[in-house]
Design a protein around this motif. Structure first.
Motif, PDB file in Angstrom:
ATOM      1  N   THR A   1      52.858  45.317  37.493  1.00 18.29           N
ATOM      2  CA  THR A   1      51.855  44.432  38.094  1.00 18.29           C
ATOM      3  C   THR A   1      50.471  44.986  37.794  1.00 18.29           C
ATOM      4  N   ARG A   2      49.545  44.110  37.483  1.00 22.44           N
ATOM      5  CA  ARG A   2      48.154  44.518  37.280  1.00 22.44           C
ATOM      6  C   ARG A   2      47.378  44.169  38.556  1.00 22.44           C
ATOM      7  N   TYR A   3      46.725  45.186  39.111  1.00 22.36           N
ATOM      8  CA  TYR A   3      45.916  45.018  40.311  1.00 22.36           C
ATOM      9  C   TYR A   3      44.442  45.032  39.930  1.00 22.36           C
ATOM     10  N   ALA A   4      43.629  44.364  40.726  1.00 24.19           N
ATOM     11  CA  ALA A   4      42.192  44.289  40.461  1.00 24.19           C
ATOM     12  C   ALA A   4      41.410  44.696  41.697  1.00 24.19           C
ATOM     13  N   VAL A   5      40.332  45.427  41.463  1.00 25.88           N
ATOM     14  CA  VAL A   5      39.354  45.714  42.514  1.00 25.88           C
ATOM     15  C   VAL A   5      38.052  45.082  42.061  1.00 25.88           C
ATOM     16  N   GLN A   6      37.443  44.341  42.963  1.00 22.59           N
ATOM     17  CA  GLN A   6      36.200  43.636  42.654  1.00 22.59           C
ATOM     18  C   GLN A   6      35.164  43.974  43.723  1.00 22.59           C
ATOM     19  N   PHE A   7      33.929  44.219  43.285  1.00 20.40           N
ATOM     20  CA  PHE A   7      32.825  44.571  44.175  1.00 20.40           C
ATOM     21  C   PHE A   7      31.846  43.400  44.206  1.00 20.40           C
ATOM     22  N   MET A   8      31.477  42.960  45.410  1.00 21.70           N
ATOM     23  CA  MET A   8      30.512  41.867  45.554  1.00 21.70           C
ATOM     24  C   MET A   8      29.604  42.148  46.744  1.00 21.70           C
ATOM     25  N   TYR A   9      28.355  41.758  46.617  1.00 22.76           N
ATOM     26  CA  TYR A   9      27.449  41.909  47.754  1.00 22.76           C
ATOM     27  C   TYR A   9      27.476  40.631  48.580  1.00 22.76           C
ATOM     28  N   ALA A  10      27.658  40.761  49.876  1.00 18.23           N
ATOM     29  CA  ALA A  10      27.685  39.623  50.800  1.00 18.23           C
ATOM     30  C   ALA A  10      26.398  39.645  51.616  1.00 18.23           C
ATOM     31  N   VAL A  11      25.475  38.763  51.274  1.00 17.83           N
ATOM     32  CA  VAL A  11      24.173  38.722  51.941  1.00 17.83           C
ATOM     33  C   VAL A  11      24.310  38.514  53.451  1.00 17.83           C
TER      34      VAL A  11
ATOM     35  N   HIS B   1      31.374  44.051  49.635  1.00 21.08           N
ATOM     36  CA  HIS B   1      32.781  43.746  49.819  1.00 21.08           C
ATOM     37  C   HIS B   1      33.548  44.345  48.643  1.00 21.08           C
ATOM     38  N   VAL B   2      34.613  45.055  48.949  1.00 21.32           N
ATOM     39  CA  VAL B   2      35.478  45.646  47.930  1.00 21.32           C
ATOM     40  C   VAL B   2      36.855  45.013  48.134  1.00 21.32           C
ATOM     41  N   GLU B   3      37.234  44.141  47.189  1.00 22.83           N
ATOM     42  CA  GLU B   3      38.458  43.367  47.334  1.00 22.83           C
ATOM     43  C   GLU B   3      39.574  43.920  46.448  1.00 22.83           C
ATOM     44  N   LEU B   4      40.792  43.926  46.978  1.00 23.08           N
ATOM     45  CA  LEU B   4      41.976  44.288  46.205  1.00 23.08           C
ATOM     46  C   LEU B   4      42.843  43.047  46.070  1.00 23.08           C
ATOM     47  N   SER B   5      43.277  42.782  44.831  1.00 21.36           N
ATOM     48  CA  SER B   5      44.133  41.633  44.568  1.00 21.36           C
ATOM     49  C   SER B   5      45.057  41.936  43.405  1.00 21.36           C
ATOM     50  N   GLU B   6      46.012  41.046  43.185  1.00 24.86           N
ATOM     51  CA  GLU B   6      46.773  41.084  41.944  1.00 24.86           C
ATOM     52  C   GLU B   6      45.949  40.311  40.925  1.00 24.86           C
ATOM     53  N   ALA B   7      45.889  40.835  39.718  1.00 23.95           N
ATOM     54  CA  ALA B   7      45.161  40.148  38.660  1.00 23.95           C
ATOM     55  C   ALA B   7      46.001  38.975  38.152  1.00 23.95           C
ATOM     56  N   VAL B   8      45.312  37.934  37.711  1.00 21.99           N
ATOM     57  CA  VAL B   8      45.971  36.756  37.140  1.00 21.99           C
ATOM     58  C   VAL B   8      45.481  36.586  35.704  1.00 21.99           C
ATOM     59  N   PRO B   9      46.301  36.005  34.843  1.00 23.38           N
ATOM     60  CA  PRO B   9      45.870  35.805  33.463  1.00 23.38           C
ATOM     61  C   PRO B   9      44.631  34.908  33.387  1.00 23.38           C
ATOM     62  N   ALA B  10      43.752  35.222  32.451  1.00 25.61           N
ATOM     63  CA  ALA B  10      42.572  34.390  32.214  1.00 25.61           C
ATOM     64  C   ALA B  10      43.030  33.055  31.616  1.00 25.61           C
ATOM     65  N   PRO B  11      42.194  32.035  31.720  1.00 26.84           N
ATOM     66  CA  PRO B  11      42.568  30.735  31.148  1.00 26.84           C
ATOM     67  C   PRO B  11      42.880  30.846  29.656  1.00 26.84           C
ATOM     68  N   ALA B  12      43.867  30.092  29.214  1.00 27.46           N
ATOM     69  CA  ALA B  12      44.269  30.109  27.803  1.00 27.46           C
ATOM     70  C   ALA B  12      43.114  29.727  26.887  1.00 27.46           C
ATOM     71  N   SER B  13      42.200  28.917  27.393  1.00 25.60           N
ATOM     72  CA  SER B  13      41.057  28.484  26.574  1.00 25.60           C
ATOM     73  C   SER B  13      40.133  29.641  26.211  1.00 25.60           C
ATOM     74  N   TRP B  14      40.276  30.780  26.866  1.00 28.78           N
ATOM     75  CA  TRP B  14      39.453  31.946  26.562  1.00 28.78           C
ATOM     76  C   TRP B  14      40.024  32.770  25.406  1.00 28.78           C
ATOM     77  N   ALA B  15      41.222  32.453  24.948  1.00 31.96           N
ATOM     78  CA  ALA B  15      41.919  33.273  23.950  1.00 31.96           C
ATOM     79  C   ALA B  15      41.131  33.444  22.659  1.00 31.96           C
ATOM     80  N   ASP B  16      40.341  32.460  22.276  1.00 35.96           N
ATOM     81  CA  ASP B  16      39.581  32.535  21.029  1.00 35.96           C
ATOM     82  C   ASP B  16      38.239  33.239  21.181  1.00 35.96           C
ATOM     83  N   ILE B  17      37.914  33.672  22.378  1.00 36.94           N
ATOM     84  CA  ILE B  17      36.637  34.356  22.624  1.00 36.94           C
ATOM     85  C   ILE B  17      36.897  35.855  22.537  1.00 36.94           C
ATOM     86  N   PRO B  18      36.353  36.524  21.518  1.00 41.44           N
ATOM     87  CA  PRO B  18      36.683  37.943  21.291  1.00 41.44           C
ATOM     88  C   PRO B  18      36.376  38.863  22.472  1.00 41.44           C
TER      89      PRO B  18
END
Length: 111
Positions: free
Chosen positions: A10-20, A26-43
């Motif tokens: 499983t790939r886990y993700a930590v993301q940092f965001m400022y909440a005004v 905010h430091v969030e922990l989640s499971e990562a999800v695949p990026a949209p298939a339409s991004w495949a051609d973007i290096p």
């Protein structure tokens, strides 16, 4: 930019965001999800994105008297591997240290 850890298939993700509204990071922990298939051609496109957070740490930004907190999502039951939890807690600890150091440095500059 999210940070990722692969563990047990499983790939886990930590993301940092400022909440005004919270004056906090905010430091969030989640499971990562695949990026949209339409991004495949973007290096330079990311291959995964953070999914819905199941743990949220709130790290106050300017008030050292406010204690950091961790909230647990109530959507379903989930096991979090020990190694993943340690990795997440290290990220939170580093963020708390950064915020507290910044407050001290700001106070020194106000003198």
């Amino acid at each position: 930019m999210p940070e990722y850890l692969d563990h047990g298939g499983t790939r886990y993700a930590v993301q940092f965001m400022y909440a005004v509204p919270d004056d906090a990071w905010h430091v969030e922990l989640s499971e990562a999800v695949p990026a949209p298939a339409s991004w495949a051609d973007i290096p330079t496109a990311m291959t995964h994105l953070p999914g819905p957070a199941f743990l949220l740490a709130v790290v106050p930004d300017e008030d050292p008297a406010r204690e950091p907190t961790i909230s647990i999502s109530t959507v379903g039951e989930r096991d979090i591997p020990y190694e993943v939890m340690c990795w997440y807690m290290k990220k939170i600890t580093a963020e708390v240290d950064r915020r507290r150091t910044a407050v001290v440095e700001t106070k020194k500059g106000d003198r």
